[in-house]
Design a protein around this motif. Structure first.
Motif, PDB file in Angstrom:
ATOM      1  N   ASP A 177      -6.578  41.128 -35.181  1.00 28.22           N
ATOM      2  CA  ASP A 177      -5.723  41.877 -33.869  1.00 28.22           C
ATOM      3  C   ASP A 177      -3.683  41.578 -33.998  1.00 28.22           C
ATOM      4  O   ASP A 177      -4.190  39.898 -34.730  1.00 28.22           O
ATOM      5  N   TRP A 178      -2.484  41.831 -34.175  1.00 26.21           N
ATOM      6  CA  TRP A 178      -1.427  41.428 -33.892  1.00 26.21           C
ATOM      7  C   TRP A 178      -0.664  42.402 -33.343  1.00 26.21           C
ATOM      8  O   TRP A 178      -0.690  43.117 -32.681  1.00 26.21           O
ATOM      9  N   PRO A 179       0.547  41.554 -32.819  1.00 21.92           N
ATOM     10  CA  PRO A 179       1.156  42.451 -32.254  1.00 21.92           C
ATOM     11  C   PRO A 179       1.864  44.199 -32.730  1.00 21.92           C
ATOM     12  O   PRO A 179       1.733  44.064 -33.693  1.00 21.92           O
ATOM     13  N   ASP A 180       1.861  44.725 -31.231  1.00 28.88           N
ATOM     14  CA  ASP A 180       1.856  45.943 -31.370  1.00 28.88           C
ATOM     15  C   ASP A 180       3.250  45.924 -32.758  1.00 28.88           C
ATOM     16  O   ASP A 180       3.207  46.899 -32.987  1.00 28.88           O
ATOM     17  N   SER A 181       4.658  45.544 -32.796  1.00 27.60           N
ATOM     18  CA  SER A 181       5.821  45.691 -33.731  1.00 27.60           C
ATOM     19  C   SER A 181       4.699  45.358 -34.914  1.00 27.60           C
ATOM     20  O   SER A 181       5.400  46.457 -36.017  1.00 27.60           O
ATOM     21  N   TYR A 182       4.095  44.775 -35.121  1.00 27.18           N
ATOM     22  CA  TYR A 182       4.158  44.683 -36.643  1.00 27.18           C
ATOM     23  C   TYR A 182       2.725  46.297 -36.612  1.00 27.18           C
ATOM     24  O   TYR A 182       2.436  46.148 -37.858  1.00 27.18           O
ATOM     25  N   ASN A 183       2.133  46.902 -36.147  1.00 31.48           N
ATOM     26  CA  ASN A 183       1.426  47.699 -36.217  1.00 31.48           C
ATOM     27  C   ASN A 183       2.889  49.086 -36.661  1.00 31.48           C
ATOM     28  O   ASN A 183       2.019  49.349 -37.694  1.00 31.48           O
ATOM     29  N   ALA A 184       4.129  48.987 -35.588  1.00 28.20           N
ATOM     30  CA  ALA A 184       4.122  50.105 -36.145  1.00 28.20           C
ATOM     31  C   ALA A 184       4.840  49.485 -37.288  1.00 28.20           C
ATOM     32  O   ALA A 184       5.018  51.029 -38.390  1.00 28.20           O
ATOM     33  N   ARG A 185       5.117  48.464 -37.735  1.00 20.34           N
ATOM     34  CA  ARG A 185       5.432  48.387 -39.210  1.00 20.34           C
ATOM     35  C   ARG A 185       4.562  49.304 -40.173  1.00 20.34           C
ATOM     36  O   ARG A 185       5.137  49.190 -41.967  1.00 20.34           O
ATOM     37  N   VAL A 186       3.609  48.482 -40.173  1.00 19.40           N
ATOM     38  CA  VAL A 186       2.199  48.924 -41.070  1.00 19.40           C
ATOM     39  C   VAL A 186       1.720  49.662 -41.064  1.00 19.40           C
ATOM     40  O   VAL A 186       1.418  50.725 -42.480  1.00 19.40           O
ATOM     41  N   GLN A 187       2.245  50.775 -39.753  1.00 21.70           N
ATOM     42  CA  GLN A 187       1.631  52.156 -39.950  1.00 21.70           C
ATOM     43  C   GLN A 187       3.362  52.904 -40.472  1.00 21.70           C
ATOM     44  O   GLN A 187       3.130  54.080 -41.768  1.00 21.70           O
ATOM     45  N   GLN A 188       4.318  52.246 -40.828  1.00 25.64           N
ATOM     46  CA  GLN A 188       5.587  52.331 -41.732  1.00 25.64           C
ATOM     47  C   GLN A 188       5.005  52.701 -42.627  1.00 25.64           C
ATOM     48  O   GLN A 188       5.907  53.541 -43.956  1.00 25.64           O
ATOM     49  N   THR A 189       4.479  51.387 -43.148  1.00 23.36           N
ATOM     50  CA  THR A 189       4.117  51.265 -44.542  1.00 23.36           C
ATOM     51  C   THR A 189       3.505  51.844 -45.181  1.00 23.36           C
ATOM     52  O   THR A 189       3.712  52.329 -46.254  1.00 23.36           O
ATOM     53  N   MET A 190       2.635  52.606 -44.169  1.00 19.96           N
ATOM     54  CA  MET A 190       1.944  52.988 -45.911  1.00 19.96           C
ATOM     55  C   MET A 190       1.930  54.128 -45.512  1.00 19.96           C
ATOM     56  O   MET A 190       1.949  55.473 -46.313  1.00 19.96           O
ATOM     57  N   GLU A 191       2.907  55.098 -44.774  1.00 17.01           N
ATOM     58  CA  GLU A 191       3.362  55.997 -44.558  1.00 17.01           C
ATOM     59  C   GLU A 191       4.415  56.255 -45.613  1.00 17.01           C
ATOM     60  O   GLU A 191       4.154  57.071 -46.202  1.00 17.01           O
ATOM     61  N   THR A 192       5.276  55.176 -45.946  1.00 19.20           N
ATOM     62  CA  THR A 192       5.988  54.679 -47.103  1.00 19.20           C
ATOM     63  C   THR A 192       4.343  55.074 -48.490  1.00 19.20           C
ATOM     64  O   THR A 192       5.004  55.478 -49.484  1.00 19.20           O
ATOM     65  N   ALA A 193       4.004  54.313 -48.672  1.00 22.29           N
ATOM     66  CA  ALA A 193       3.280  54.045 -49.488  1.00 22.29           C
ATOM     67  C   ALA A 193       2.677  55.361 -49.603  1.00 22.29           C
ATOM     68  O   ALA A 193       2.511  55.702 -51.372  1.00 22.29           O
ATOM     69  N   GLN A 194       1.855  56.029 -48.939  1.00 22.77           N
ATOM     70  CA  GLN A 194       1.552  57.561 -48.730  1.00 22.77           C
ATOM     71  C   GLN A 194       2.116  58.432 -49.702  1.00 22.77           C
ATOM     72  O   GLN A 194       2.147  59.140 -50.754  1.00 22.77           O
ATOM     73  N   GLN A 195       3.836  58.089 -49.340  1.00 23.38           N
ATOM     74  CA  GLN A 195       4.976  58.791 -49.729  1.00 23.38           C
ATOM     75  C   GLN A 195       5.060  58.405 -51.279  1.00 23.38           C
ATOM     76  O   GLN A 195       5.132  59.875 -52.192  1.00 23.38           O
ATOM     77  N   VAL A 196       5.062  57.428 -51.597  1.00 23.18           N
ATOM     78  CA  VAL A 196       5.755  57.079 -52.788  1.00 23.18           C
ATOM     79  C   VAL A 196       3.885  57.519 -54.090  1.00 23.18           C
ATOM     80  O   VAL A 196       4.425  57.871 -55.193  1.00 23.18           O
ATOM     81  N   LYS A 197       2.771  57.536 -53.177  1.00 22.19           N
ATOM     82  CA  LYS A 197       1.869  57.694 -53.916  1.00 22.19           C
ATOM     83  C   LYS A 197       1.778  59.586 -53.778  1.00 22.19           C
ATOM     84  O   LYS A 197       1.821  59.520 -55.503  1.00 22.19           O
ATOM     85  N   ILE A 198       2.301  59.939 -53.128  1.00 21.46           N
ATOM     86  CA  ILE A 198       2.613  61.279 -53.590  1.00 21.46           C
ATOM     87  C   ILE A 198       3.261  61.624 -54.700  1.00 21.46           C
ATOM     88  O   ILE A 198       3.863  62.950 -55.935  1.00 21.46           O
ATOM     89  N   ALA A 199       4.393  60.652 -54.552  1.00 19.59           N
ATOM     90  CA  ALA A 199       5.572  60.828 -55.790  1.00 19.59           C
ATOM     91  C   ALA A 199       5.116  60.557 -57.095  1.00 19.59           C
ATOM     92  O   ALA A 199       5.342  61.302 -58.182  1.00 19.59           O
ATOM     93  N   GLU A 200       4.333  59.967 -57.003  1.00 19.30           N
ATOM     94  CA  GLU A 200       3.828  59.291 -58.262  1.00 19.30           C
ATOM     95  C   GLU A 200       3.041  60.242 -58.983  1.00 19.30           C
ATOM     96  O   GLU A 200       2.673  60.839 -59.734  1.00 19.30           O
ATOM     97  N   GLN A 201       2.185  60.831 -57.653  1.00 15.93           N
ATOM     98  CA  GLN A 201       1.036  62.080 -58.259  1.00 15.93           C
ATOM     99  C   GLN A 201       2.156  63.324 -58.598  1.00 15.93           C
ATOM    100  O   GLN A 201       1.635  64.327 -60.512  1.00 15.93           O
ATOM    101  N   LEU A 203       4.724  63.121 -59.805  1.00 20.32           N
ATOM    102  CA  LEU A 203       5.635  62.849 -61.038  1.00 20.32           C
ATOM    103  C   LEU A 203       4.885  63.234 -62.253  1.00 20.32           C
ATOM    104  O   LEU A 203       4.797  63.844 -64.024  1.00 20.32           O
ATOM    105  N   ALA A 204       2.782  62.819 -62.514  1.00 16.27           N
ATOM    106  CA  ALA A 204       2.423  62.934 -63.177  1.00 16.27           C
ATOM    107  C   ALA A 204       2.294  63.738 -63.846  1.00 16.27           C
ATOM    108  O   ALA A 204       1.978  63.942 -64.435  1.00 16.27           O
ATOM    109  N   ILE A 205       1.604  65.123 -63.046  1.00 13.21           N
ATOM    110  CA  ILE A 205       1.564  66.339 -63.190  1.00 13.21           C
ATOM    111  C   ILE A 205       2.754  66.946 -63.481  1.00 13.21           C
ATOM    112  O   ILE A 205       2.956  67.350 -64.462  1.00 13.21           O
ATOM    113  N   ALA A 206       4.430  65.918 -63.836  1.00  8.03           N
ATOM    114  CA  ALA A 206       5.304  66.814 -64.009  1.00  8.03           C
ATOM    115  C   ALA A 206       5.072  66.780 -65.541  1.00  8.03           C
ATOM    116  O   ALA A 206       5.542  67.285 -65.850  1.00  8.03           O
TER     117      ALA A 206
END
Length: 298
Positions: A177-201, A203-206
């Motif tokens: 468990d950790w503060p809600d503020s960090y949960n929000a940051r984790v969620q944002q990080t996960m979304e960013t990581a997902q976007q990066v992963k999609i971009a990488e995919q 790029l790989a296809i391109a």
């Protein structure tokens, strides 16, 4: 009246007998050990089975030899653990321990009810806080297994140093468990990581498509080169064949011209009267008489 008094006396005797039996007979189950105390001093460990004791001055304390479970919760807040990057960390844990069977007398002599639970809980809290302080908040979940091993090792060391007669059988960390503020940051990080992963995919296809186009273009160029070479070879072969044919024709014509010249000369000879063109009479050529010569020779 006397008869009624006798029945009262009988009942009292029976009740006293029952009380004496209940106070002297006891049973220890298979998952227990009993500690027999006399006048408050632990004297003997009783094994499973049926036993007798004095109803006066002796007591029996039953101790389970099965693992005991304690749920320990460290909440986010003033008592939270603190990570290496100074984030408040909460954790829920289940600790299982069992008494050291060889030290049952020691347990009854040294500890009151609940004392051992408190010692185990304090050892866990101190160990888990010290261990969490070695990790950043983002490293906790991926390293949960390693953290559990470290906490268990530290707890066992602390309990041994304090001569606590217990063995830790199992330790789990069920929830971080950790503060809600960090949960929000984790969620944002996960979304960013997902976007990066999609971009990488993408790029790989391109890149794959680009490589495919390059390979296709190279194959096309190679095919065109091979086709051009094949056309060149065919043209050279055709030219060589034409040269050979022309040479044969020229040779044939040369022979034909020679033949024609010879035939023309022969026709001229057949028409010749023996006089050279422009010659005078004295220059007449006498044709040999083959018949005379032939006769003379004969």
């Amino acid at each position: 009246m006397k008869k009624f008094g006798k029945w009262i006396a009988v009942i009292i005797v029976v009740l006293v007998a029952i009380a004496l039996v209940n106070g002297t007979a006891y049973t220890i189950s298979s998952n227990e050990r009993g500690v027999l105390s006399t006048w408050g001093e632990a004297k003997e460990v009783m094994q499973p089975g049926f036993h007798m004791k004095s109803p006066i001055g002796q007591t029996i304390t039953r101790l389970s030899i099965s693992p005991k479970e304690i749920k320990i919760v460290i909440a986010v807040g003033s008592d939270a653990a603190v990570s290496k990057d100074l984030q408040e960390i909460g954790v829920t844990s289940i600790v299982n321990y069992k008494y050291d069977e060889g030290r049952m007398l020691d347990i009854v002599k040294r500890y009151h009810s609940g004392d051992v639970d408190r010692l185990v809980q304090n050892a866990f809290i101190n160990s888990v806080k010290a261990t969490i302080g070695k990790y950043s908040i983002s490293e906790l979940v991926p390293n949960t297994s390693e953290i559990i091993k470290q906490v268990k090792t530290d707890m066992e060391k602390t309990l041994n140093e304090n001569d606590t007669p217990v063995d830790i059988t199992q330790l789990t960390l069920d929830n971080w468990d950790w503060p809600d503020s960090y949960n929000a940051r984790v969620q944002q990080t996960m979304e960013t990581a997902q976007q990066v992963k999609i971009a990488e995919q993408e790029l790989a296809i391109a890149n794959q498509n680009s490589q495919k186009q390059v390979v296709e273009a190279q194959a096309k160029l190679e095919a065109e080169r091979l086709n051009a070479e094949a056309v060149k070879v065919a043209a050279e072969a055709e030219a060589e064949a034409m040269r050979t044919k022309n040479a044969a024709i020229q040779a044939t014509l040369a022979i034909q011209r020679e033949t024609w010249a010879h035939e023309e000369k022969m026709r001229e000879l057949e028409k010749w009267n023996g006089v050279k063109p422009g010659a005078v009479a004295t220059e007449l050529i006498t044709t040999p008489q083959y018949s005379v010569l032939s006769t003379a020779e004969r």
